[in-house]
Design a protein around this motif. Sequence first.
Motif, short mmCIF file in Angstrom:
data_model
loop_
_atom_site.label_atom_id
_atom_site.label_comp_id
_atom_site.label_asym_id
_atom_site.label_seq_id
_atom_site.Cartn_x
_atom_site.Cartn_y
_atom_site.Cartn_z
N GLY B 1159 -16.49 24.94 0.61
CA GLY B 1159 -16.59 23.50 0.33
C GLY B 1159 -17.04 22.72 1.55
O GLY B 1159 -17.51 23.27 2.53
N PHE B 1160 -16.86 21.41 1.46
CA PHE B 1160 -17.32 20.54 2.52
C PHE B 1160 -16.45 20.62 3.77
O PHE B 1160 -16.92 20.61 4.88
CB PHE B 1160 -17.30 19.08 2.05
N ASN B 1161 -15.15 20.62 3.55
CA ASN B 1161 -14.25 20.34 4.66
C ASN B 1161 -13.07 21.31 4.64
O ASN B 1161 -12.24 21.25 3.74
CB ASN B 1161 -13.76 18.89 4.50
N PRO B 1162 -12.99 22.21 5.60
CA PRO B 1162 -11.90 23.18 5.60
C PRO B 1162 -10.54 22.57 5.92
O PRO B 1162 -9.55 23.30 5.97
CB PRO B 1162 -12.33 24.20 6.66
N GLU B 1163 -10.49 21.26 6.16
CA GLU B 1163 -9.19 20.63 6.41
C GLU B 1163 -8.72 19.83 5.22
O GLU B 1163 -7.74 19.12 5.28
CB GLU B 1163 -9.31 19.68 7.59
N VAL B 1164 -9.47 19.91 4.14
CA VAL B 1164 -9.21 19.06 2.99
C VAL B 1164 -7.78 19.24 2.49
O VAL B 1164 -7.20 20.32 2.55
CB VAL B 1164 -10.24 19.39 1.88
N ASN B 1165 -7.21 18.17 2.04
CA ASN B 1165 -5.86 18.22 1.48
C ASN B 1165 -5.76 17.05 0.53
O ASN B 1165 -5.43 15.94 0.91
CB ASN B 1165 -4.82 18.12 2.61
N LEU B 1166 -6.09 17.34 -0.72
CA LEU B 1166 -6.22 16.26 -1.71
C LEU B 1166 -4.97 15.40 -1.77
O LEU B 1166 -5.03 14.18 -1.75
CB LEU B 1166 -6.50 16.89 -3.08
N GLN B 1167 -3.82 16.05 -1.84
CA GLN B 1167 -2.58 15.28 -1.96
C GLN B 1167 -1.81 15.39 -0.66
O GLN B 1167 -0.80 16.08 -0.58
CB GLN B 1167 -1.74 15.81 -3.13
N ALA B 1168 -2.34 14.73 0.36
CA ALA B 1168 -1.77 14.87 1.69
C ALA B 1168 -0.32 14.38 1.73
O ALA B 1168 0.45 14.77 2.59
CB ALA B 1168 -2.62 14.10 2.71
#
Lengths: 470, 1195
Positions: B1159-1168
Amino acid sequence: MKTMVTEMKKQILFLLIPAFLFVSCGKDFTSLSPKSQRNVASFYKSESDFRTAVNGAYDALQLNGTYGKNFVLMLEMRADNTENGGGASGLAASLEAIDKFNIVTTAEEIEQTWSDSYKGINRCNRIIDNIDNADFDQNKRDQYKGEALFIRSLLYYDMAVIFGNIPLKTDVTSTPNDKVNQVSADQIYSQIVGDLQTAIGLLPATYSGDNIGRATSWAAKSLLGKVQLTMGSKTDAATTLQDVVNNGPYSLLSDYANLWGPSNENNAESVFEVQFKAGGIGEGSAYTDMFTPLGTVGGVGGGNAPQQVTTDIHNSFENGDERFSVSINDTAATSTGWWVPKYASTPFGPLDAGNNWYVMRYADVLLMLAEAVGEPNGYQYINQVRDRAGLGPVSAAEPGTYAEKLLHERRVEFAFEGQRWPDLLRFGMAKQIMAAQLGTSQDQVHLLYPIPQREIDVAPDQMQQNSEFQ
Amino acid sequence: MNRKATNRMAITGYLCLVTSIFIMGMTATVDAQYYSSNAIQVSKDSYYLVEKYSDHISELSKVISVVAKKKPIRNILEEIAHKANLGIAYNAELGFLDNKININQRKATVGSILQKVLGNTGYRAAISRTREIIFVKRPPLPKASNEVMQKELTGQVVNAENGNSLPGVNVVVKGTTNGTSTNANGRFSLTVADDAQTLVFSFVGFEKQEVPIGNRTEFNIQLQPAVESLENVVVVGYGTQQNKDVTGSISSVGSDKLENVPVTSFEGALQGRIAGVNISETTGEPGATPQIKVRGTGSISAGNSPLFVIDGLPITKNTDLQGNLFRRRAAFTPPKANPLATLNPNDIQSIDVLKDASAAAIYGSRGSNGVILITTKKGAHQGQPQIRFSSYAGVQNAMNIPDMMDSEELIAYTKDSRNNYYLQEYNPTDPASPNYNQNYSPDNNAGRPADDFALIPNKYVNWDGTNTDWLDLVFSPASLSNYNLSVSGGSQDITYYLSGGYYNQNGIVEGSGFDRYTLKANLVADLSDRFQIGANINGAFTKHDRLPTSAPYFARPPGIVYSAMVHSPVIKPNNSDGTPNQLNGQSYLGGGTTSASNPLAIMQAVSDNIDNNRLFGNLFAQFDITPEIYFKTFVGGDLNSYQREFYRGNTLLYRTATEPEPYAQQSSAEGLNWVWENTLNYSTNFGEDHQFKALIGYTAQKETDKQNSVIAQNFPDDQVKTVNGGVIVGGSGQETQWSLVSMLARINYNFKSRYLLTATIRSDRSSRFGSDNQTGIFPSVSLGWRIANEPFMQSADFLSQLKLRASYGLTGNFLIPNYGSISLLGESNYVLNNQEVSGLGPSTLGNSELSWETTRQLDVGLDFSFLNDRIYGSTDFYYSRTKDLLLEVTIPSALGFQSALTNIGEVENKGFEFSVTSRNTVGTFQWSTDLNFSTNRNEVLALGPKGDAILSAGAAGIRHITRVGDAIGSYYGYVVDGIYQSQQEINNSPTDTQAPDPRPGDFKFKDVNGDGQITPDDRTVTGSYFPDFTYGMTNRFYYKNFDLSVFIQGVQGRQILNLTDRHMKNGEANFNSYAIENDRWISPSQPGNGEIPRADRNSALHGNNNRPSSYQVEDGSYVRIKNVTLGFNLPTKWLDGAAQKVRIYVQGTNLFMFTPYRGFNPEVNLQAGSSLTPGEDYGAYPLSRTITAGIDITF
């Protein structure tokens, strides 16, 4: 030196000012209760509290897990009237699983059905548990308690039909450690019978004005008849339903087409409806989305797949049946283009239609009575329904068994109204008919839905999976 | 006789400690003898010279403060005598006594102040036998020295780091008082004796340098800035401490790493800088809040955000105030706008992170997630007004764009998926089959039944050659700029720092962006020698322009990026008139494909603007009751206001809808948080060996948040986008509060500068805790041993510092809901008689025993510094165990609730941190390296009454588990164990009860429990968002006027739950898909890459490949070149005095990223915000690569 001393004294005095202003050391400073949310401890006291709580209990019938969506899928689409046609994306594949008896124990639909139903049951339990300690007009207290008992009974009935073996909970939840008590469907039905008999004695016979839409004693009696039929107590059911027919306020509308659409609601035939209202206030229904295919009346949103009309039900209407064109629009060339006009709404807003949902109407009472009294007395009630549909009477002379004729009548009268699956179960025809329709073996047709995996995972020693899914 | 009057006074102080006020009295009597003659007459034996005996006479080593402005020396001396408890005697005719001088000596010894006051009067102070201060004439300087001065030395001193000239540097001949200081251009000239050996150059903040004189007369000197070593002062809770005395684990970052970095908040600049502080940019949306965690995740469902304390004001990073859109599913809410973006990073002087329990326990029930202390810039006493202007501007581009299929690939894939379904369901190629199709062709629909899954979409059979790159259409280069102007300085009694800033960032998805204006004033004034007051005011006006980007294509409103990804490339983006193509069935290819809204239409039609205006700051007054004791009262406030305007216009059609659904929501919110603190500080020495400091305090804090919101729909057109443009259909209003009352105390004890002890305790009473459990007590203790100061280590020359630390303490986490202990009712309205009627139902199950979560943490650390601070750093091991976890325990739904809040369960975090700074080369070419590394292991130790696992539904059903033995919120599902290559392999494998009819090419799932079949019991942990380790490394190079820094940062061993795989890697080809699907299993002879199963339009009926499994869990490790900066300091001669310093630079941020993540961002966290469901990617706003150029001028 003197000025210095004076200066310091001034400074000290200055600093002392805030010290004496410090009034916040008391316990009250940290005793804060919610300002914008009512809390249980201070609620369930006045008449208006209970009126609001009962409204909240009715609201549980609108949830996605109950009549808002899932009861309709589970009680209609699983049977042979509708199928999950093309248009199901990967996300909607679980709907197809419902249709084709492939549903898995982790399906989101069954979990939502379970939790939303018990959410409503808990709302009722709170009311029933508290109302006897409240102090206001006895008639109002009776009515509210009766309504709560009715709503709880209705939810328990649907849950028992869908899942069979479910927990029975009739008291308020006090701690998260409360146990659940899984019982058989029969035990649920027995509870309902007792509750509805109590409710019948508490509820008013009719409502007017702003109370239209609430459950009446006749609605409770009709539901009681249905549950008694489901239990196989035909004699009791006959007594109950006969009373509704003889003494109740209901009559068949002269035109079947007038039963439908937001402008025809709460009519003389209506026994109980789940009420909805369009307008972006969160009170709209999803039936237009569920029964009108893509691009017809406006489209389908939210990942729902439409319930498509089967050729089977299309072909089962008799010639001249006025109900046909009201129930099915077959102007499209292929069956995938057929749809259900009963729930059309204009203007159309996705998941926000004004259409109510019939839980029971008088035609159902008549046909249930026909089911309860059996041959030959039942024909008169079947024929009342047929007559309204512009069809001639049937009698023992016509081919087929009484049960077949009755089941057929119910099918076309209540097409797409969530009656078909419970009817097939009650008539003992589910396996035979569904296996034939799907072209599978009868073993693949499950009579119950699986208990949601989550409920077993959470309380493995209190909950058991239905045997068909073990 | 002019006998000084005896003076007697009471010094009265007060302290407010739990409303008790007491008064301390103190009396000093001073009798002084007057000498009529000059004090020089006194015989040598009868007095003690101050400069000689200051360490032996206790009155002289007493610490006092003397501050005066234009006061006669006579008065100042009297004041000193008074404060020192000494008498004073002098000849009233001594000329210097009437000289008026300025003095500003705080907490200095009497001896040193006396020497300072007398300075160049020609007299020295001494103490008579009768304990009076007297004055003796200074012996004349040796005459010879005047005569032998022969050489004139000249030269210039510059900063070795950047070549800037340094004004005010002391230049002294070693061993003499002969010296001067450099002028504004850094130049000096000094006449020295012929035999002078060595020149000493010294300047605050720089390392002292000694230069042999020899025959040289011209000296060009480069001074090295002093390294941030153990001598620095660090900020601790309610005070400061010298780094060498710190016994807890505290990491500090200075302004140099925070200034001029293209980030919206300081958190972005901290990423990768501090061991043990893990910051994730979960989205690239401008102004969105990053996730910041100190030493792992201690809490499952309470907050995990550290406590932020800005200049002593504990603030709440309350993102709830922004409100949510009523119609947006909570799971699809984009990352919140960052409330801390209201603080201009250029105004920050330093950030200190309190990591262990000993450091954080002074914040009690708010300490267990770590405490981040932010200190803003202040002016300096008697400094020249310093005006500084800095600015940068640049451009951002989307980075790490995933590889999607093009038209030809998607068409082939779609055909494959339809054919596989058709062949399996209808068996059309078998003449014996009832559905035999003699015209069967894999490329067209000849003879196929009216089954949408079997039919190939017409646009694919007859492709018109369109090949749209949808992702390319939604991203465009975007600008970014920043301007700061500050003035700072001070006089004798007052210091000031004033600044204004403007930051503007446009988003790479057009229509998103962030704007900020900041104003700041920091003033400190001395009202008298004992009374200081100060004010620190910050104002910020920010504007977040947001777009629905971090959401799936089916969210409402739909996610832009995701809609672009799933959109079929065979569709033209625009109509011939230039409007986005939405009608005519263009975006919907018919049965069996999934529709999505045109992303260009979403971008145009949806706006979501959040204005966040914030005013925060404090006033304080500090009063020295005695030289050892001071009292401070501090009042802080934070007024945080939000205005949000959402509008969804008439031009957007939702997926296949033919009518728009315009609506608007307007929300406003205001949070007011105030704190009042009173602290009493005591500091003293007992003899030479014992230093003792103590602090006690009492504080109260309260926050009140108010929100309201109005929603409207049926907008006839898009001319008026506020709610009055449509029909108002609903609204809401809400007010919540919390309060906290605390007592705190701390003791620091230092024995022989070698053995250090710190002990703290705090008690907190909070409104959030249940009525049966309102007060928590949080003690801690820590010890330090400065090994390098031991006599036996004196021979170890290479060692500058070596300190062993150990700490243990209790902290709490009070980030639990405001009213979690109370059973609440929620709105559940119904309709009666076609009117909406209000209804209520129980929404939560309350708990009167609800309390904070308690963390016990043990930390052992070592601070070291070698080779004259050439290499220094520290390392820590910690073990923390959090119990009484606030847990939304999953309960049987039959109880009416799906979960209930309780304090139950335990979790541990243990880890290792290491950071080191090394100056590899010095001199003209300098190279230094900062390195940090940290690991954290998170493990759940206990849960629920029976230890039952918590299964959590994220954005797409149950895919997370929190269970004993694994990390919080681990991914949960089936495990892919390869791909069936043959029917025989299927027959020989355990029966998959979840796959109705698998065929070769379908996934083979693992029989985890080994019971011979695949059932829901075979679901297990498939990964976790917690990385194995994180690291950061900065290399800095200086050569002449150039500087270069390269900052690399990375995360290893993190997995992402890529929910987009459900659609774009599912084999159904009902969307555009990741190009990796080209490597799918096609036939036994074309098995692809062995990881992607066959295409199948209805896998649910066959292999059920798309069930929650390890297939959707992807490696989120990465290394990135986070920042490269190349700077150039304009040589002083170019500036010609126009400015003190001018630096220009170019900077690349997020230059390159190396990651296997698809995906775009390996740090993604939709529901941070949810610890139970971390690491989900369901549509993300990409990070951007930013190139900026900037200038920084100091006048």
